[in-house]
Motif scaffolding. Sequence first.
Motif, PDB file in Angstrom:
ATOM      1  N   ILE A   1      -4.038   2.783  -0.126  1.00 47.68           N
ATOM      2  CA  ILE A   1      -3.058   2.588   0.899  1.00 47.68           C
ATOM      3  C   ILE A   1      -3.561   1.773   1.859  1.00 47.68           C
ATOM      4  O   ILE A   1      -2.676   1.231   2.628  1.00 47.68           O
ATOM      5  CB  ILE A   1      -2.854   3.907   1.631  1.00 47.68           C
ATOM      6  CG1 ILE A   1      -4.313   4.572   2.597  1.00 47.68           C
ATOM      7  CG2 ILE A   1      -2.015   5.130   0.768  1.00 47.68           C
ATOM      8  CD1 ILE A   1      -3.893   5.722   3.266  1.00 47.68           C
ATOM      9  N   ASN A   2      -4.772   1.104   1.515  1.00 48.08           N
ATOM     10  CA  ASN A   2      -5.094  -0.211   2.272  1.00 48.08           C
ATOM     11  C   ASN A   2      -4.362  -1.351   1.939  1.00 48.08           C
ATOM     12  O   ASN A   2      -4.506  -2.342   2.301  1.00 48.08           O
ATOM     13  CB  ASN A   2      -6.822  -0.383   2.222  1.00 48.08           C
ATOM     14  CG  ASN A   2      -7.301   0.611   3.295  1.00 48.08           C
ATOM     15  OD1 ASN A   2      -7.260   1.933   3.010  1.00 48.08           O
ATOM     16  ND2 ASN A   2      -8.118   0.132   4.129  1.00 48.08           N
ATOM     17  N   TRP A   3      -4.003  -1.299   0.387  1.00 46.81           N
ATOM     18  CA  TRP A   3      -2.920  -2.309  -0.086  1.00 46.81           C
ATOM     19  C   TRP A   3      -1.562  -1.734   0.442  1.00 46.81           C
ATOM     20  O   TRP A   3      -0.919  -0.776  -0.136  1.00 46.81           O
ATOM     21  CB  TRP A   3      -2.981  -2.361  -1.475  1.00 46.81           C
ATOM     22  CG  TRP A   3      -4.362  -2.828  -2.180  1.00 46.81           C
ATOM     23  CD1 TRP A   3      -5.108  -1.981  -2.944  1.00 46.81           C
ATOM     24  CD2 TRP A   3      -4.557  -4.230  -2.103  1.00 46.81           C
ATOM     25  NE1 TRP A   3      -6.097  -2.625  -3.386  1.00 46.81           N
ATOM     26  CE2 TRP A   3      -5.942  -3.929  -2.857  1.00 46.81           C
ATOM     27  CE3 TRP A   3      -4.295  -5.406  -1.701  1.00 46.81           C
ATOM     28  CZ2 TRP A   3      -6.755  -5.328  -3.114  1.00 46.81           C
ATOM     29  CZ3 TRP A   3      -4.927  -6.254  -1.900  1.00 46.81           C
ATOM     30  CH2 TRP A   3      -6.206  -6.395  -2.607  1.00 46.81           C
ATOM     31  N   ASP A   4      -1.108  -2.365   1.462  1.00 47.67           N
ATOM     32  CA  ASP A   4       0.167  -1.588   2.099  1.00 47.67           C
ATOM     33  C   ASP A   4       1.407  -1.540   1.339  1.00 47.67           C
ATOM     34  O   ASP A   4       1.474  -2.661   0.466  1.00 47.67           O
ATOM     35  CB  ASP A   4       0.353  -2.357   3.623  1.00 47.67           C
ATOM     36  CG  ASP A   4       1.330  -1.997   4.367  1.00 47.67           C
ATOM     37  OD1 ASP A   4       2.854  -2.187   4.073  1.00 47.67           O
ATOM     38  OD2 ASP A   4       1.149  -1.159   5.484  1.00 47.67           O
ATOM     39  N   ASN A   5       2.203  -0.453   1.579  1.00 49.12           N
ATOM     40  CA  ASN A   5       3.352  -0.536   0.671  1.00 49.12           C
ATOM     41  C   ASN A   5       4.283  -1.796   0.923  1.00 49.12           C
ATOM     42  O   ASN A   5       4.736  -2.400  -0.423  1.00 49.12           O
ATOM     43  CB  ASN A   5       4.492   0.620   1.036  1.00 49.12           C
ATOM     44  CG  ASN A   5       3.744   1.955   0.906  1.00 49.12           C
ATOM     45  OD1 ASN A   5       2.854   1.935   0.275  1.00 49.12           O
ATOM     46  ND2 ASN A   5       4.537   2.854   1.371  1.00 49.12           N
ATOM     47  N   ASP A   6       4.344  -2.238   1.900  1.00 50.97           N
ATOM     48  CA  ASP A   6       5.160  -3.776   2.173  1.00 50.97           C
ATOM     49  C   ASP A   6       4.265  -4.832   1.351  1.00 50.97           C
ATOM     50  O   ASP A   6       5.299  -5.674   0.776  1.00 50.97           O
ATOM     51  CB  ASP A   6       5.574  -3.815   3.391  1.00 50.97           C
ATOM     52  CG  ASP A   6       6.255  -2.755   4.285  1.00 50.97           C
ATOM     53  OD1 ASP A   6       7.034  -2.061   3.615  1.00 50.97           O
ATOM     54  OD2 ASP A   6       6.264  -2.854   5.488  1.00 50.97           O
TER      55      ASP A   6
ATOM     56  N   CYS B   1       2.656  -4.375  -1.202  1.00 48.64           N
ATOM     57  CA  CYS B   1       2.980  -4.325  -2.635  1.00 48.64           C
ATOM     58  C   CYS B   1       4.184  -4.859  -3.034  1.00 48.64           C
ATOM     59  O   CYS B   1       4.618  -5.465  -4.192  1.00 48.64           O
ATOM     60  CB  CYS B   1       2.637  -2.893  -3.041  1.00 48.64           C
ATOM     61  SG  CYS B   1       0.784  -2.355  -2.639  1.00 48.64           S
TER      62      CYS B   1
ATOM     63  N   GLU C   1      -2.337   0.265  16.564  1.00 50.76           N
ATOM     64  CA  GLU C   1      -2.329   0.216  15.089  1.00 50.76           C
ATOM     65  C   GLU C   1      -3.668   0.522  14.352  1.00 50.76           C
ATOM     66  O   GLU C   1      -3.604   1.285  13.408  1.00 50.76           O
ATOM     67  CB  GLU C   1      -1.996  -1.303  14.758  1.00 50.76           C
ATOM     68  CG  GLU C   1      -0.520  -1.653  15.261  1.00 50.76           C
ATOM     69  CD  GLU C   1      -0.468  -3.319  14.994  1.00 50.76           C
ATOM     70  OE1 GLU C   1       0.554  -3.723  14.587  1.00 50.76           O
ATOM     71  OE2 GLU C   1      -1.442  -3.983  15.559  1.00 50.76           O
TER      72      GLU C   1
ATOM     73  N   LYS D   1      -3.968   3.433  11.669  1.00 53.13           N
ATOM     74  CA  LYS D   1      -4.647   3.303  10.099  1.00 53.13           C
ATOM     75  C   LYS D   1      -5.731   4.205  10.001  1.00 53.13           C
ATOM     76  O   LYS D   1      -6.002   4.732   8.789  1.00 53.13           O
ATOM     77  CB  LYS D   1      -5.173   1.878   9.925  1.00 53.13           C
ATOM     78  CG  LYS D   1      -3.725   0.598  10.052  1.00 53.13           C
ATOM     79  CD  LYS D   1      -4.551  -0.550   9.754  1.00 53.13           C
ATOM     80  CE  LYS D   1      -3.393  -1.614   9.551  1.00 53.13           C
ATOM     81  NZ  LYS D   1      -2.688  -1.503   8.210  1.00 53.13           N
TER      82      LYS D   1
ATOM     83  N   SER E   1      -5.749   7.140   6.839  1.00 53.04           N
ATOM     84  CA  SER E   1      -6.809   7.288   5.965  1.00 53.04           C
ATOM     85  C   SER E   1      -7.634   8.695   6.002  1.00 53.04           C
ATOM     86  O   SER E   1      -7.868   9.178   5.005  1.00 53.04           O
ATOM     87  CB  SER E   1      -7.844   6.178   6.207  1.00 53.04           C
ATOM     88  OG  SER E   1      -8.819   6.077   5.336  1.00 53.04           O
TER      89      SER E   1
ATOM     90  N   ARG F   1      -1.302  -8.628   8.611  1.00 51.95           N
ATOM     91  CA  ARG F   1      -0.027  -8.889   8.227  1.00 51.95           C
ATOM     92  C   ARG F   1       0.451 -10.119   8.202  1.00 51.95           C
ATOM     93  O   ARG F   1       1.169 -10.873   7.364  1.00 51.95           O
ATOM     94  CB  ARG F   1       0.820  -7.808   8.809  1.00 51.95           C
ATOM     95  CG  ARG F   1       2.394  -7.759   8.368  1.00 51.95           C
ATOM     96  CD  ARG F   1       3.333  -6.985   9.280  1.00 51.95           C
ATOM     97  NE  ARG F   1       2.937  -5.596   8.848  1.00 51.95           N
ATOM     98  CZ  ARG F   1       3.740  -4.790   8.029  1.00 51.95           C
ATOM     99  NH1 ARG F   1       4.661  -5.439   7.654  1.00 51.95           N
ATOM    100  NH2 ARG F   1       3.315  -3.417   7.699  1.00 51.95           N
TER     101      ARG F   1
ATOM    102  N   TRP G   1       0.021 -12.212   4.868  1.00 45.98           N
ATOM    103  CA  TRP G   1       0.618 -11.744   3.881  1.00 45.98           C
ATOM    104  C   TRP G   1       1.320 -12.743   3.037  1.00 45.98           C
ATOM    105  O   TRP G   1       1.175 -13.061   1.762  1.00 45.98           O
ATOM    106  CB  TRP G   1       1.527 -10.429   4.156  1.00 45.98           C
ATOM    107  CG  TRP G   1       0.880  -9.180   4.212  1.00 45.98           C
ATOM    108  CD1 TRP G   1      -0.646  -9.168   4.512  1.00 45.98           C
ATOM    109  CD2 TRP G   1       1.245  -7.963   4.486  1.00 45.98           C
ATOM    110  NE1 TRP G   1      -0.923  -7.736   4.835  1.00 45.98           N
ATOM    111  CE2 TRP G   1       0.211  -7.031   4.896  1.00 45.98           C
ATOM    112  CE3 TRP G   1       2.592  -7.523   4.626  1.00 45.98           C
ATOM    113  CZ2 TRP G   1       0.310  -5.645   5.180  1.00 45.98           C
ATOM    114  CZ3 TRP G   1       2.868  -6.166   4.984  1.00 45.98           C
ATOM    115  CH2 TRP G   1       1.734  -5.106   5.254  1.00 45.98           C
TER     116      TRP G   1
END
Length: 290
Positions: free
Chosen positions: A35-40, A42, A190, A194, A198, A272, A275
């Motif tokens: 999940i540290n590879w954020d959904n958005d 990915c 934030e 996070k 986790s 972010r 990204w």
Amino acid sequence: MPRANSNGLDLEYETFGSAKDPALVLVMGLGAQMINWDNDFCGLLAGEGFRVIRFDNRDVGLSTYLDDLLVPNLTALLGGDLSQAPYGLPDMADDVAGLLDTLGISQAHVVGASMGGMIAQLFAINHPARLLSLCSIMSTTGDPTVGSATPEALGVLLRPAATSREQAIEQGAIGSVVIGSPGFPLSEEERRAKAAASYDRAFHPAGGARQTAAIISSHDRTEGLRTVSVPTLVIHGEADPLVDQSGGKATAAAVPDSELVLIPGMGHDLPRPLWPTFVESIVRNARRTA
């Protein structure tokens, strides 16, 4: 989430995008979950025409815990007792190959961050026929003269494990200040969110200790990296306190025809605001594939 049998282990994984698109595997770092590879994040990569695959490394998240193996004495390991490492980074690179086997994927682009970059490098060295392109982010070669940590960052890495949810959140929030990007800081809210996400998903410090042992016992990959022939991108923060930018520079210098992207204000995280830079660079490198 689905699980894939790999190397005798079950690896929790998730995919984004179409199964018809080229596979792009994301490998996360020490003690960090997929999940540290954020959904958005990915989703951004999938939107560029890739089947994005993120997964939990062995001994972390929802993948198999190897609690039948010893919890290493890191002091003894640092003193040269390599028997304290119950497995190594090459085993974790083999896990990536096994994941691809289970998914029926012959070749993939591989992106790794921190320890994940080390694993990705070993995948490139040990499984060259399976690799389309390589991206190593905030990582190093295993040469002990490069990629060193500041004492403060090393303290975050080696501090005793939390014994409660609140302590874990507090440690995570403080740690993200010490190793995070000074040019792109997170708010207190934030950082705590996070850390809580986790902890609530999985908390397994013994696995993190074994992964640390795998890193400490790893060998210098410089000569192996000279054999890598796929398009290679190295991304590193100029303000990284955990893996000094010399680690990224050495990685790029070792791989023929690689591209090095140094980012001012970036520490040891994936903020972010960066990204778009990450995605553009990763996609550009992947599209260099013949």
